[in-house]
Design an enzyme around this catalytic site. Structure first.
Site, PDB file in Angstrom:
ATOM      1  N   ASP A  28     -87.162 -37.551  22.114  1.00 51.98           N
ATOM      2  CA  ASP A  28     -86.067 -37.054  21.287  1.00 51.98           C
ATOM      3  C   ASP A  28     -86.494 -36.752  19.847  1.00 51.98           C
ATOM      4  OD1 ASP A  28     -84.496 -37.496  23.488  1.00 51.98           O
ATOM      5  OD2 ASP A  28     -83.114 -38.894  22.501  1.00 51.98           O
TER       6      ASP A  28
ATOM      7  N   HIS B 164     -89.470 -41.284  21.495  1.00 54.45           N
ATOM      8  CA  HIS B 164     -89.231 -40.355  20.394  1.00 54.45           C
ATOM      9  C   HIS B 164     -90.542 -39.733  19.917  1.00 54.45           C
ATOM     10  CE1 HIS B 164     -85.642 -42.905  20.393  1.00 54.45           C
ATOM     11  NE2 HIS B 164     -85.010 -41.893  19.831  1.00 54.45           N
TER      12      HIS B 164
END
Length: 283
Positions: A106, A251
């Site tokens: 992300d 992430h």
């Protein structure tokens, strides 16, 4: 993420009118009950697991100079314009054949960390899903293009990473619509998946996502890498939570992601050695 100071009011009906029709029954993922998809239960990866790198196979360590995945996001025009039903919950895991898993990242693309993640994925010949923020796409168009060319699936993670339940309807439409437009402007097709920042979903986000032709994807295993717990802890969380259909959240932006980069280099070959196939959804 930088706060978006110039939200634009967009007409969702205008966007929806441009979407074609494809039977939702053709999707790999289904949700007939409106209940949350159950996370598959699996034990930790152990030494007794079947090996994926047996002699005669070529799953591991493909030379970066020779390797290029076939783009998994290249789908027929009609499929790209599918308008799925409005969901009540995100998918928390995905149907998978055999020992298949899904890696997701992300907040990018980030020039400091995304390239290293791409290098590792390329080395082992596996695709992943990247949920990108529109403001990052605007700054890193070439990097987004590289992600897609390497065969990774690009998802929508809003424009500026806000807490969506706190936003007005117009702002939610702007956050999601602008990001889909930005991705389509670079790649020639819009995202087919989206993820709410912080995992904070609401009814309107599900409605707008469906109108934009996207399905909502959550996760099964949260590495909590954004807390910077140490690469070893991230590795343990992934291996302990491994199982068929599992969606792993990590992430590649939003802070110091050096631990996430290091952890991927460690756990990815271990997953492959344990017989897991890293893949992306086919829709």
């Amino acid at each position: 993420m930088k706060k978006d100071q110039t939200p634009e009011r967009r007409s969702v009906l205008r966007i929806a009118a441009g979407l074609g029709a494809l039977a939702t029954a053709g999707l790999l993922v289904t949700e007939g009950t409106g209940e949350q998809a159950a996370a598959p239960k699996a034990g930790p990866v152990g030494a007794g697991a079947p090996a994926a790198g047996a002699p005669g196979t070529s799953v591991h360590r493909v030379r970066a100079s020779a390797y290029r995945l076939q783009p998994m996001t290249t789908v027929p025009q009609r499929a790209r314009r599918t308008r799925p039903p409005v969901r009540e919950h995100p998918f928390l895991s995905l149907p998978a054949e055999g020992r298949s898993m899904f890696l997701t990242f992300d907040d990018g693309p980030d020039p400091n960390y995304t390239p290293d993640i791409l290098t590792t994925l390329r080395r082992y010949g596996v695709p992943a899903m990247f949920f990108v923020c529109g403001e990052m796409v605007a700054q890193q168009r070439d990097l987004l293009r590289q992600m897609s060319e390497d065969g990774h699936v690009i998802g929508n993670h809003t424009w500026s990473h806000p807490l969506m339940p706190s936003l007005s309807a117009a702002r939610i439409r702007s956050e999601m619509g602008r990001t889909s437009d930005a991705v389509e402007g670079v790649l020639g097709h819009p995202p087919l998946w989206y993820r709410a920042p912080f995992g904070a979903w609401n009814r309107l986000s599900f409605q707008v996502g469906a109108e934009l032709g996207m399905e909502p994807l959550g996760w099964t295993v949260d590495t909590l890498d954004w807390t910077e717990p140490g690469a070893g802890t991230i590795v343990s969380r992934v291996l302990d939570g491994a199982g068929p259909g599992v969606v792993v959240l990590s992430h590649d932006a939003g802070g110091d992601r050096s631990q996430s980069v290091s952890a991927l280099r460690n756990y990815l070959p271990k997953l492959l050695d344990a017989g897991y196939r890293i893949t992306v959804p086919q829709r």
